[in-house]
Design a protein around this motif. Structure first.
Motif, short mmCIF file in Angstrom:
data_model
loop_
_atom_site.label_atom_id
_atom_site.label_comp_id
_atom_site.label_asym_id
_atom_site.label_seq_id
_atom_site.Cartn_x
_atom_site.Cartn_y
_atom_site.Cartn_z
N ALA A 76 0.87 -1.09 0.17
CA ALA A 76 0.00 -0.09 -0.02
C ALA A 76 0.83 1.17 0.10
N ILE A 77 1.90 1.36 0.74
CA ILE A 77 2.90 2.47 0.87
C ILE A 77 3.50 2.69 -0.44
N ALA A 78 4.12 1.47 -1.32
CA ALA A 78 4.55 1.52 -2.44
C ALA A 78 3.65 2.08 -3.66
N ARG B 90 -1.33 6.72 4.99
CA ARG B 90 -1.17 8.04 4.66
C ARG B 90 -0.05 8.77 5.45
N ALA B 91 0.41 8.25 6.71
CA ALA B 91 1.61 8.89 7.46
C ALA B 91 2.77 8.58 6.61
N ALA B 92 2.85 7.41 6.18
CA ALA B 92 3.82 6.80 5.36
C ALA B 92 3.99 7.69 4.12
N ASP B 93 3.04 8.17 3.48
CA ASP B 93 2.94 8.85 2.15
C ASP B 93 3.39 10.20 2.30
N VAL B 94 3.11 10.75 3.61
CA VAL B 94 3.61 12.28 3.77
C VAL B 94 5.08 12.09 3.98
N ALA B 95 5.50 11.06 4.66
CA ALA B 95 7.04 11.11 4.89
C ALA B 95 7.66 11.00 3.43
N LEU B 96 7.19 10.24 2.50
CA LEU B 96 7.67 10.28 1.16
C LEU B 96 7.65 11.50 0.57
N LYS B 97 6.59 11.93 0.37
CA LYS B 97 6.26 13.31 -0.37
C LYS B 97 7.04 14.34 0.45
N GLU B 98 7.35 14.35 1.63
CA GLU B 98 7.94 15.54 2.23
C GLU B 98 9.48 15.24 2.55
N ARG C 8 11.13 12.98 3.97
CA ARG C 8 11.45 12.65 5.42
C ARG C 8 11.87 11.23 5.51
N GLN C 9 12.51 11.01 6.71
CA GLN C 9 13.12 9.65 6.73
C GLN C 9 11.85 8.56 7.13
N LEU C 10 11.87 7.32 6.47
CA LEU C 10 10.94 6.43 6.45
C LEU C 10 11.69 5.03 6.53
N ILE C 11 11.42 4.55 7.74
CA ILE C 11 12.25 3.06 7.81
C ILE C 11 11.12 2.18 8.05
N LEU C 12 11.28 1.01 7.03
CA LEU C 12 10.29 -0.19 7.21
C LEU C 12 11.04 -1.41 7.72
N VAL C 13 10.37 -2.13 8.37
CA VAL C 13 11.05 -3.42 8.92
C VAL C 13 10.18 -4.53 8.63
N PRO C 14 10.17 -5.12 7.43
CA PRO C 14 9.25 -6.17 7.15
C PRO C 14 9.74 -7.58 7.66
N ARG C 15 8.81 -8.39 8.00
CA ARG C 15 9.11 -9.55 8.50
C ARG C 15 8.40 -10.78 7.78
N GLU C 16 8.87 -11.39 6.67
CA GLU C 16 8.31 -12.40 6.07
C GLU C 16 9.28 -13.13 5.33
N ARG D 11 14.21 3.22 -3.89
CA ARG D 11 14.57 4.23 -4.65
C ARG D 11 13.69 5.64 -4.47
N MET D 12 12.55 5.44 -3.62
CA MET D 12 12.03 6.57 -3.22
C MET D 12 12.75 7.42 -2.13
N GLY D 13 13.59 6.64 -1.47
CA GLY D 13 14.47 7.11 -0.33
C GLY D 13 14.09 6.58 1.09
N ALA D 14 13.13 5.68 0.92
CA ALA D 14 12.98 4.76 2.44
C ALA D 14 14.19 3.81 2.52
N VAL D 15 14.06 3.49 3.77
CA VAL D 15 15.32 2.41 4.35
C VAL D 15 14.58 1.10 4.62
N VAL D 16 14.94 -0.04 4.09
CA VAL D 16 14.24 -0.92 4.49
C VAL D 16 15.06 -2.06 5.10
N ILE D 17 14.86 -2.15 6.59
CA ILE D 17 15.62 -3.02 7.38
C ILE D 17 14.67 -4.43 7.82
N PRO D 18 15.17 -5.36 7.15
CA PRO D 18 14.46 -6.83 7.43
C PRO D 18 14.86 -7.11 8.79
N ALA D 19 13.64 -7.72 9.32
CA ALA D 19 13.82 -8.13 10.78
C ALA D 19 14.50 -9.32 10.86
#
Length: 205
Positions: free
Chosen positions: A109-111, A121-129, A131-139, A155-163
């Motif tokens: 949804a964020i992508a 929406r909050a993540a969308d705000v972070a991307l459009k502004e 700002r720092q967005l850190i995602l911690v997927p666990r799959e 590529r949009m600037g988010a940082v992905v830190i897998p758990a």
């Protein structure tokens, strides 16, 4: 610049312990935390932990304030459709947001910029502004869709830190493995932490 506010979203992926431990550490660092907890996350918290989180946002806020020994107003909890909350707008949102753990549904949804609820929406705000967005997927395993979304968000600037806990620090408990991941998140946020030493610290002391 010292970080003083963070948005923390906890979604329905396994690994609720990571999000709850991160919240404790942010509070201990005297940071105000805007907390967003999905409905699925409430189920996971009840399943994976001994935390008996109440259902309403006001009750959750009071519970987490007590649970984390936070100051009055240091933890603020917002519901999925509280569109007037600070995190819904670039003029009010904190400069950093962490989604921990981040379900692959939320990742998608964020992508795609869905913004169907306050977390998205909050993540969308972070991307459009920008700002720092850190995602911690666990799959496990990751599908091509998951990987494409992670690449797109990176590529949009988010940082992905897998758990994905490391083992070079020789963990002896589940808590040690949780702290490994939380320490990596805190390092990205620029928050001082003593959960685990930075690589090479023992060589420069």
């Amino acid at each position: 610049m010292k970080l003083d506010r963070v948005t923390l979203a906890i979604t329905g992926a396994s690994g609720a312990q990571y999000g709850l431990r991160l919240l404790e550490c942010l509070v201990a660092a005297d940071i105000q935390v805007m907390v967003l907890i999905s409905r699925a996350a409430q189920v996971v918290i009840a399943t994976e932990t001994d935390v008996n989180l109440p259902g309403g946002t006001a009750e959750q806020e009071q519970f987490l304030t007590t649970h984390c020994n936070a100051k009055a107003g240091q933890i603020r909890v917002f519901g999925r459709e509280q569109w007037m909350s600070p995190v819904a707008s670039g003029s009010g949102a904190p400069s950093a947001m962490v989604v921990c753990p981040c379900s692959t549904g939320t990742l998608s949804a964020i992508a795609c910029g869905a913004s169907n609820n306050l977390i998205e929406r909050a993540a969308d705000v972070a991307l459009k502004e920008r700002r720092q967005l850190i995602l911690v997927p666990r799959e496990a395993p990751y599908s091509e869709i998951h990987l494409e979304h992670m690449l797109k968000l990176t590529r949009m600037g988010a940082v992905v830190i897998p758990a994905s806990p490391g083992f070079y620090n020789k963990p002896t408990s589940v808590e040690d493995m949780i702290d490994f991941v939380v320490a990596r998140i805190l390092n990205q946020l620029g928050v001082e932490q003593d959960l685990m030493p930075r690589w090479g610290d023992d060589l420069i002391r």
